[in-house]
Design a protein around this motif. Structure first.
Motif, mmCIF file in Angstrom:
data_model
loop_
_atom_site.group_PDB
_atom_site.id
_atom_site.type_symbol
_atom_site.label_atom_id
_atom_site.label_comp_id
_atom_site.label_asym_id
_atom_site.label_seq_id
_atom_site.Cartn_x
_atom_site.Cartn_y
_atom_site.Cartn_z
ATOM 1 N N CYS A 141 0.952 -1.146 0.160
ATOM 2 C CA CYS A 141 -0.118 -0.052 0.030
ATOM 3 C C CYS A 141 0.705 1.204 -0.016
ATOM 4 O O CYS A 141 0.606 2.328 -0.661
ATOM 5 N N LEU A 142 2.066 1.137 0.804
ATOM 6 C CA LEU A 142 2.886 2.527 0.974
ATOM 7 C C LEU A 142 3.999 2.372 -0.284
ATOM 8 O O LEU A 142 4.803 3.200 -0.127
ATOM 9 N N ASP A 143 4.127 1.330 -1.007
ATOM 10 C CA ASP A 143 5.025 1.271 -2.133
ATOM 11 C C ASP A 143 6.356 1.047 -1.553
ATOM 12 O O ASP A 143 7.242 2.157 -1.805
ATOM 13 N N LEU A 144 6.737 0.415 -0.674
ATOM 14 C CA LEU A 144 7.784 0.252 0.113
ATOM 15 C C LEU A 144 8.758 -0.981 -0.321
ATOM 16 O O LEU A 144 9.086 -1.824 0.363
ATOM 17 N N LYS A 145 8.608 -1.048 -1.782
ATOM 18 C CA LYS A 145 9.482 -2.577 -2.276
ATOM 19 C C LYS A 145 10.548 -2.630 -1.574
ATOM 20 O O LYS A 145 11.115 -3.679 -1.308
ATOM 21 N N SER A 146 11.682 -1.531 -1.447
ATOM 22 C CA SER A 146 12.920 -1.731 -1.057
ATOM 23 C C SER A 146 12.931 -2.026 0.428
ATOM 24 O O SER A 146 13.740 -2.973 0.894
ATOM 25 N N TRP A 147 11.913 -1.961 1.309
ATOM 26 C CA TRP A 147 11.703 -2.360 2.613
ATOM 27 C C TRP A 147 11.455 -3.885 2.551
ATOM 28 O O TRP A 147 12.034 -4.505 3.372
ATOM 29 N N GLY A 148 10.678 -4.139 1.716
ATOM 30 C CA GLY A 148 10.280 -5.470 1.603
ATOM 31 C C GLY A 148 11.593 -6.364 1.284
ATOM 32 O O GLY A 148 11.765 -7.492 1.957
ATOM 33 N N ASP A 149 12.327 -5.847 0.285
ATOM 34 C CA ASP A 149 13.310 -6.579 -0.106
ATOM 35 C C ASP A 149 14.474 -6.752 1.099
ATOM 36 O O ASP A 149 15.058 -7.926 1.180
ATOM 37 N N PHE A 150 14.740 -5.501 1.540
ATOM 38 C CA PHE A 150 15.612 -5.461 2.960
ATOM 39 C C PHE A 150 15.193 -6.597 4.127
ATOM 40 O O PHE A 150 15.975 -7.266 4.544
ATOM 41 N N CYS A 151 13.973 -6.525 4.409
ATOM 42 C CA CYS A 151 13.478 -7.601 5.205
ATOM 43 C C CYS A 151 13.571 -9.021 4.849
ATOM 44 O O CYS A 151 14.271 -9.911 5.820
ATOM 45 N N PHE A 152 13.426 -9.282 3.613
ATOM 46 C CA PHE A 152 13.576 -10.538 3.188
ATOM 47 C C PHE A 152 15.316 -10.997 3.428
ATOM 48 O O PHE A 152 15.840 -11.975 3.621
ATOM 49 N N LYS A 153 15.936 -9.948 2.948
ATOM 50 C CA LYS A 153 17.476 -10.215 3.102
ATOM 51 C C LYS A 153 18.044 -10.549 4.697
ATOM 52 O O LYS A 153 19.062 -11.155 4.985
ATOM 53 N N VAL A 154 17.473 -9.582 5.550
ATOM 54 C CA VAL A 154 17.645 -9.905 6.775
ATOM 55 C C VAL A 154 17.238 -11.097 7.302
ATOM 56 O O VAL A 154 18.138 -11.796 8.085
ATOM 57 N N MET A 155 16.269 -11.671 6.921
ATOM 58 C CA MET A 155 15.757 -13.188 7.368
ATOM 59 C C MET A 155 16.860 -13.963 6.918
ATOM 60 O O MET A 155 17.126 -15.247 7.751
ATOM 61 N N LYS A 156 17.344 -13.934 5.487
ATOM 62 C CA LYS A 156 18.453 -14.740 5.052
ATOM 63 C C LYS A 156 19.617 -14.741 5.746
ATOM 64 O O LYS A 156 20.282 -15.758 6.007
ATOM 65 N N ARG A 157 19.930 -13.691 6.287
ATOM 66 C CA ARG A 157 21.101 -13.327 7.209
ATOM 67 C C ARG A 157 20.896 -14.005 8.367
ATOM 68 O O ARG A 157 21.934 -14.756 9.058
ATOM 69 N N ILE A 158 19.722 -13.739 8.917
ATOM 70 C CA ILE A 158 19.700 -14.588 10.315
ATOM 71 C C ILE A 158 19.664 -16.130 10.015
ATOM 72 O O ILE A 158 20.209 -16.680 10.921
ATOM 73 N N GLU A 159 19.171 -16.526 9.032
ATOM 74 C CA GLU A 159 19.314 -17.998 8.679
ATOM 75 C C GLU A 159 20.791 -18.292 8.520
ATOM 76 O O GLU A 159 21.054 -19.416 9.120
ATOM 77 N N SER A 160 21.497 -17.646 7.840
ATOM 78 C CA SER A 160 22.961 -17.906 7.834
ATOM 79 C C SER A 160 23.532 -18.075 9.051
ATOM 80 O O SER A 160 24.531 -18.839 9.579
ATOM 81 N N ARG A 161 23.227 -16.994 10.223
ATOM 82 C CA ARG A 161 23.744 -16.809 11.348
ATOM 83 C C ARG A 161 23.473 -18.238 12.186
ATOM 84 O O ARG A 161 24.242 -18.651 13.093
ATOM 85 N N LEU A 162 22.216 -18.637 12.035
ATOM 86 C CA LEU A 162 21.844 -19.638 12.847
ATOM 87 C C LEU A 162 22.254 -21.028 12.419
ATOM 88 O O LEU A 162 22.706 -22.061 13.139
#
Length: 279
Positions: A226-247
């Motif tokens: 709704c707020l056209d925050l695609k870069s934010w969505g991409d950032f959150c996904f990358k954070v999740m993958k980095r958390i996965e890498s850390r775990l």
């Protein structure tokens, strides 16, 4: 208004008339559900069922994930920061889970409303609430921890704590939310690793018993769209993958292959799911 189609003009006129009436009668002091439901039963009911169908679709997606595990061997399941949405609870109900579900969310009103809603389903499982912040000392450990679309909430919560502001201030205004998102996106790699990745990964780890399972999903949510925050969505996904890498560096086993071989998920893609087992 001249650019609006007939149906759009009709809806707008009806909404403005309803707003004027609610202002006149002081109805903004309480919920406007009843006021809005008097003369537009069809529209209001359609809106209600649209939400329910959305919850049900996500519940079915979660059920497909959860059925890969022997969930009735688990005494405890933690649903992490669900807010008001009973998606995971509906999935566990559909699978006849019979242990205890811990709703872990600091919002007391949200957990109370969620419990009230799911009580209508007469679940085989018990529900307990933990009204604590994700970053507080953990009171319960479980064999399974699940979280639906949680990364953005954790990032905003992290920011609010670091700035000593109320998280509700961020969510109260679209403009405020955008400003905070922009500030988070400008964090350096070192800051992201130290103040986000390590902290979230360690807190997730504290919730699990040895051998326990962790399932997270992260996809483009309503606010991003709704707020056209695609870069934010991409950032959150990358954070999740980095958390996965850390775990995984901490010895966690990646079970994503189970998704590729045994289940098709329609609501979110397999790439948007983190599926790990603690050593």
């Amino acid at each position: 208004a001249n650019d609006l189609a007939g149906f759009e003009r009709e809806n707008l006129a009806r909404d403005l008339a309803a707003v004027a009436q609610r202002l006149e009668h002081g109805q903004y002091k309480e919920t406007d559900f009843i006021a809005r439901n008097v003369f537009d039963v069809e529209r209001r009911t359609t809106e209600f069922f649209t939400y329910m169908k959305g919850y049900y679709s996500q519940a079915k997606a979660w059920a497909k994930l959860l059925q890969l595990l022997p969930i009735n061997d688990f005494k405890k399941v933690i649903d992490l920061c669900p807010g008001w949405a009973p998606k995971v609870e509906m999935a566990l109900w559909s699978l006849d889970y019979s242990g205890t579900v811990y709703i872990y969310d600091e919002d007391k009103l949200a957990t109370r409303r969620l419990k009230d809603f799911i009580a209508m389903f007469k679940t085989a499982y018990e529900i307990a609430t933990i009204n604590s912040d994700f970053y507080d000392k953990k009171k319960v450990k479980a064999e399974l921890v699940v979280a639906n679309h949680i990364i953005d909430d954790l990032l905003l919560n992290n920011y609010a704590k670091s700035c000593r502001i109320d998280l509700r201030e961020i969510y109260a205004s679209e403009e405020k939310l955008k400003q905070v998102v922009e500030k988070i996106l400008k964090l350096s790699e070192a800051e992201i690793e130290k103040s986000i990745i390590l902290i979230i990964a360690n807190n997730l780890d504290e919730l699990l018993v040895p051998g326990g399972y962790l399932i997270l999903s992260q996809y483009a949510g309503l606010s991003e769209r709704c707020l056209d925050l695609k870069s934010w969505g991409d950032f959150c996904f990358k954070v999740m993958k980095r958390i996965e890498s850390r775990l995984r560096d901490m010895g966690y086993n990646n079970l994503t292959d189970l998704l590729s071989k045994r289940v098709t998920i329609k609501y979110f893609s397999k790439q948007q799911v983190l599926f790990l087992q603690k050593p």
